[in-house]
Design an enzyme around this catalytic site. Structure first.
Site, PDB file in Angstrom:
ATOM      1  N   ASP A  84      -5.019   8.788   9.066  1.00 24.09           N
ATOM      2  CA  ASP A  84      -5.069   7.956  10.264  1.00 24.09           C
ATOM      3  C   ASP A  84      -5.005   8.801  11.522  1.00 24.09           C
ATOM      4  OD1 ASP A  84      -5.160   5.635   8.913  1.00 24.09           O
ATOM      5  OD2 ASP A  84      -3.195   4.892   9.543  1.00 24.09           O
ATOM      6  N   LYS A  99       0.842  -1.196   0.000  1.00 23.41           N
ATOM      7  CA  LYS A  99       0.000   0.000   0.000  1.00 23.41           C
ATOM      8  C   LYS A  99       0.880   1.250   0.000  1.00 23.41           C
ATOM      9  CE  LYS A  99      -1.694   1.729   3.984  1.00 23.41           C
ATOM     10  NZ  LYS A  99      -1.449   3.179   4.079  1.00 23.41           N
ATOM     11  N   ASN A 100       1.853   1.274   0.911  1.00 24.67           N
ATOM     12  CA  ASN A 100       2.646   2.488   1.094  1.00 24.67           C
ATOM     13  C   ASN A 100       3.638   2.731  -0.024  1.00 24.67           C
ATOM     14  OD1 ASN A 100       1.218   3.081   3.332  1.00 24.67           O
ATOM     15  ND2 ASN A 100       2.827   2.568   4.809  1.00 24.67           N
ATOM     16  N   ASP A 103       4.268   0.480  12.126  1.00 22.35           N
ATOM     17  CA  ASP A 103       3.014  -0.083  11.610  1.00 22.35           C
ATOM     18  C   ASP A 103       2.760  -1.504  12.124  1.00 22.35           C
ATOM     19  OD1 ASP A 103       2.626   2.272  10.303  1.00 22.35           O
ATOM     20  OD2 ASP A 103       3.123   1.530   8.311  1.00 22.35           O
TER      21      ASP A 103
HETATM   22  C1  UD1 Z   1       4.786   6.599   6.493  1.00 24.19           C
HETATM   23  C2  UD1 Z   1       3.749   5.512   6.368  1.00 24.19           C
HETATM   24  C3  UD1 Z   1       3.214   5.103   7.732  1.00 24.19           C
HETATM   25  C4  UD1 Z   1       4.367   4.735   8.649  1.00 24.19           C
HETATM   26  C5  UD1 Z   1       5.413   5.854   8.674  1.00 24.19           C
HETATM   27  C6  UD1 Z   1       6.649   5.498   9.482  1.00 24.19           C
HETATM   28  C7  UD1 Z   1       2.683   5.975   4.261  1.00 24.19           C
HETATM   29  C8  UD1 Z   1       1.449   6.395   3.549  1.00 24.19           C
HETATM   30  N1  UD1 Z   1       2.633   5.997   5.569  1.00 24.19           N
HETATM   31  O1  UD1 Z   1       4.137   7.743   7.030  1.00 24.19           O
HETATM   32  O2  UD1 Z   1       2.342   3.989   7.557  1.00 24.19           O
HETATM   33  O3  UD1 Z   1       3.848   4.538   9.952  1.00 24.19           O
HETATM   34  O4  UD1 Z   1       5.844   6.156   7.340  1.00 24.19           O
HETATM   35  O5  UD1 Z   1       7.215   4.325   9.010  1.00 24.19           O
HETATM   36  O6  UD1 Z   1       3.660   5.610   3.647  1.00 24.19           O
HETATM   37  N2  UD1 Z   1       7.535  14.271  10.831  1.00 24.19           N
HETATM   38  C9  UD1 Z   1       7.749  15.578  11.129  1.00 24.19           C
HETATM   39  N3  UD1 Z   1       7.771  16.482  10.116  1.00 24.19           N
HETATM   40  C10 UD1 Z   1       7.593  16.152   8.820  1.00 24.19           C
HETATM   41  C11 UD1 Z   1       7.361  14.795   8.509  1.00 24.19           C
HETATM   42  C12 UD1 Z   1       7.339  13.873   9.550  1.00 24.19           C
HETATM   43  O7  UD1 Z   1       7.905  15.947  12.277  1.00 24.19           O
HETATM   44  O8  UD1 Z   1       7.631  17.028   7.943  1.00 24.19           O
HETATM   45  C13 UD1 Z   1       7.524  13.276  11.935  1.00 24.19           C
HETATM   46  C14 UD1 Z   1       6.140  12.710  12.133  1.00 24.19           C
HETATM   47  O9  UD1 Z   1       5.389  13.534  12.993  1.00 24.19           O
HETATM   48  C15 UD1 Z   1       6.448  11.384  12.766  1.00 24.19           C
HETATM   49  C16 UD1 Z   1       7.763  10.969  12.145  1.00 24.19           C
HETATM   50  O10 UD1 Z   1       8.305  12.151  11.576  1.00 24.19           O
HETATM   51  O11 UD1 Z   1       6.620  11.515  14.143  1.00 24.19           O
HETATM   52  C17 UD1 Z   1       7.668   9.882  11.090  1.00 24.19           C
HETATM   53  O12 UD1 Z   1       6.872  10.326  10.035  1.00 24.19           O
HETATM   54  P1  UD1 Z   1       7.120   9.891   8.510  1.00 24.19           P
HETATM   55  O13 UD1 Z   1       8.291   8.969   8.443  1.00 24.19           O
HETATM   56  O14 UD1 Z   1       7.111  11.115   7.688  1.00 24.19           O
HETATM   57  O15 UD1 Z   1       5.820   9.043   8.213  1.00 24.19           O
HETATM   58  P2  UD1 Z   1       4.839   9.165   6.986  1.00 24.19           P
HETATM   59  O16 UD1 Z   1       5.597   9.315   5.721  1.00 24.19           O
HETATM   60  O17 UD1 Z   1       3.796  10.168   7.304  1.00 24.19           O
END
Ligand code: UD1
Length: 409
Positions: free
Chosen positions: A100, A4-5, A290
């Site tokens: 989510d 999915k991701n 996850d």
């Molecule tokens: C993706 C996955 C999600 C998974 C996550 C971590 C998808 C659609 N989703 O989410 O299922 O749980 O990776 O493996 O692929 N953060 C910031 N600033 C930003 C971006 C992120 O502070 O600009 C922080 C977030 O708040 C969080 C952490 O970084 O605490 C991890 O987020 P990130 O790795 O970006 O996850 P997603 O890409 O949103």
């Protein structure tokens, strides 16, 4: 099944090239339907055939640049159109997402990466607006945290930038490698995907391609934990054990049988009750956040006490209160949960709040005496094609209430 991701991001990647791109091994899940609609509104012709796990995207010469709140709130992964839209059109207006209910997730790293590449970025009326009317230019970017989403947007924005971009402290997930592989087949010049530093040499334009989505390691991990939690025996056909080294290693150390097969891998519990184990979520290759709800469901019925620590998302412990309704002994303390395993849970109505907690609660219901009614099943459909059908094929006693049919049909 494809991840999915990865599938959702690869659909956004297709925006980077005019013409027909075909994705295969696309999972038949509700989130793909939402991403398809988002791309249609940008002017893309989308032919999604869930039964054939295929999406064909016809990207016109001129595409829109706005991703509406209505769709972005339903699918946080919509944010992955940000990089491709700025690169292709010089502008992106993307609603600030919901998705989510698993804690607050900022977009600061996405914005900073685009700014490094020369875009002007601001938030107005609930939209993140990024503008680069004269195109992006290569730069040195260092992410403060190896965010998956920010790594993807930095990568997809830089492939068409003038000059070379170096992105440091990037995410190393297999899905990042998948995106880089597809981009490379479109003509992009990328080095280092899967390591902490990605180097991109910008090119003038990209061509459409055909690409098969990488297998879903979180779905594969779900089946591994399902087998361990129910003390069953499951062969995960198409599962890539190498993408799950940490969680599978932990299950093996806890007394489960974990072995490679010709078609994937197999997890079985042959004697007695496996032991619980401590888990701390980390960016890949660490224990995936996850899979954290599944580790909880496992620990609450495994032998002994253990601690689960969530390091990535703040509020991702909603599974705990629902597991407690099933008789689990689990206490939250900040970003830790202490569990004391009991041999059998006790069936009760529970509510799923996101894809993974929903699936974990269904698995917990299989080790609960009596009936467990899991509501909010539409969350599960976002990530698992016909979860209950697959479980029944493994001998589980699970049925879907008739009014909770999958969204994508
Ligand atoms: C993706 C996955 C999600 C998974 C996550 C971590 C998808 C659609 N989703 O989410 O299922 O749980 O990776 O493996 O692929 N953060 C910031 N600033 C930003 C971006 C992120 O502070 O600009 C922080 C977030 O708040 C969080 C952490 O970084 O605490 C991890 O987020 P990130 O790795 O970006 O996850 P997603 O890409 O949103």
């Amino acid at each position: 099944m494809g991840a999915k991701n990865s599938a959702l991001k690869l659909m956004a990647v297709a925006l980077l090239a005019e013409g027909r791109t075909t994705l295969t091994n696309v999972p038949a899940i509700a989130d793909v339907t939402i991403m398809a609609e988002l791309l249609r509104r940008l002017g893309v012709g989308v032919d999604y055939v869930p039964e054939e796990n295929r999406v064909v995207l016809d990207v016109p010469a001129t595409i829109g640049h706005r991703a509406d709140y209505e769709l972005v709130r339903a699918l946080r992964a919509s944010i992955s159109v940000l990089g491709p839209l700025v690169a292709r059109t010089g502008q992106a207006d993307v609603a600030v997402p919901g998705g989510d209910a698993i804690g607050s997730r900022g977009l600061d790293l996405h914005a900073a990466a685009l700014e490094s590449l020369g875009a002007r970025v601001h938030v107005t009326h609930g939209y993140l607006v990024a503008e680069a009317p004269d195109g992006l230019r290569g730069a040195g970017i260092r992410l403060d945290f190896p965010s998956v989403g920010a790594t993807e947007n930095a990568l997809t924005a830089s492939v068409l930038a003038r000059g070379t971009t170096t992105i440091d402290n990037v995410a190393k997930e297999p899905e990042i490698i998948d995106i880089a592989t597809m981009l490379t087949s479109m003509g992009a010049r990328i080095e280092g995907a899967g390591t902490s530093r990605i180097v991109v040499h910008g090119v003038e334009s990209l061509s459409p391609t055909e690409h098969a989505v990488v297998p879903d390691r979180i779905a594969a991990g779900t089946w591994a934990f399902a087998a361990a939690t129910t003390r069953g025996d499951v062969e995960v056909v198409g599962g890539v054990a190498d993408h799950l080294r940490v969680p599978l290693g932990m299950l093996a150390d806890a007394g489960c049988t974990v072995e490679s097969t010709d078609r994937g891998f197999r997890v079985a519990v042959r004697d007695g009750r496996p032991r619980s184990f401590d888990v701390a979520t980390l960016p890949y290759p660490g224990f995936p956040t996850d899979l954290q709800p599944f580790a909880l469901a496992y620990n609450v019925v495994a032998d002994g006490s253990a601690m689960v620590t969530e390091n990535l998302f703040e509020a991702r412990f909603r599974t705990v209160q629902e597991l407690a309704r099933l008789g689990a002994e689990a206490q939250i303390d900040g970003h830790h949960v202490m569990t004391h395993g009991v041999p059998l849970l006790s069936g009760a109505p529970v509510e799923s709040s996101d894809i993974r907690s929903g699936a974990a609660l269904v698995i917990a219901g299989l080790v609960a005496e009596g009936d467990t009614l899991v509501s909010g099943v539409h969350h599960i459909d976002r990530g698992y094609p016909r979860f209950e059908v697959a479980l029944r094929a493994l001998g589980a006693d699970v049925t879907r209430e008739p009014d909770d049919a999958p969204d994508f049909e």
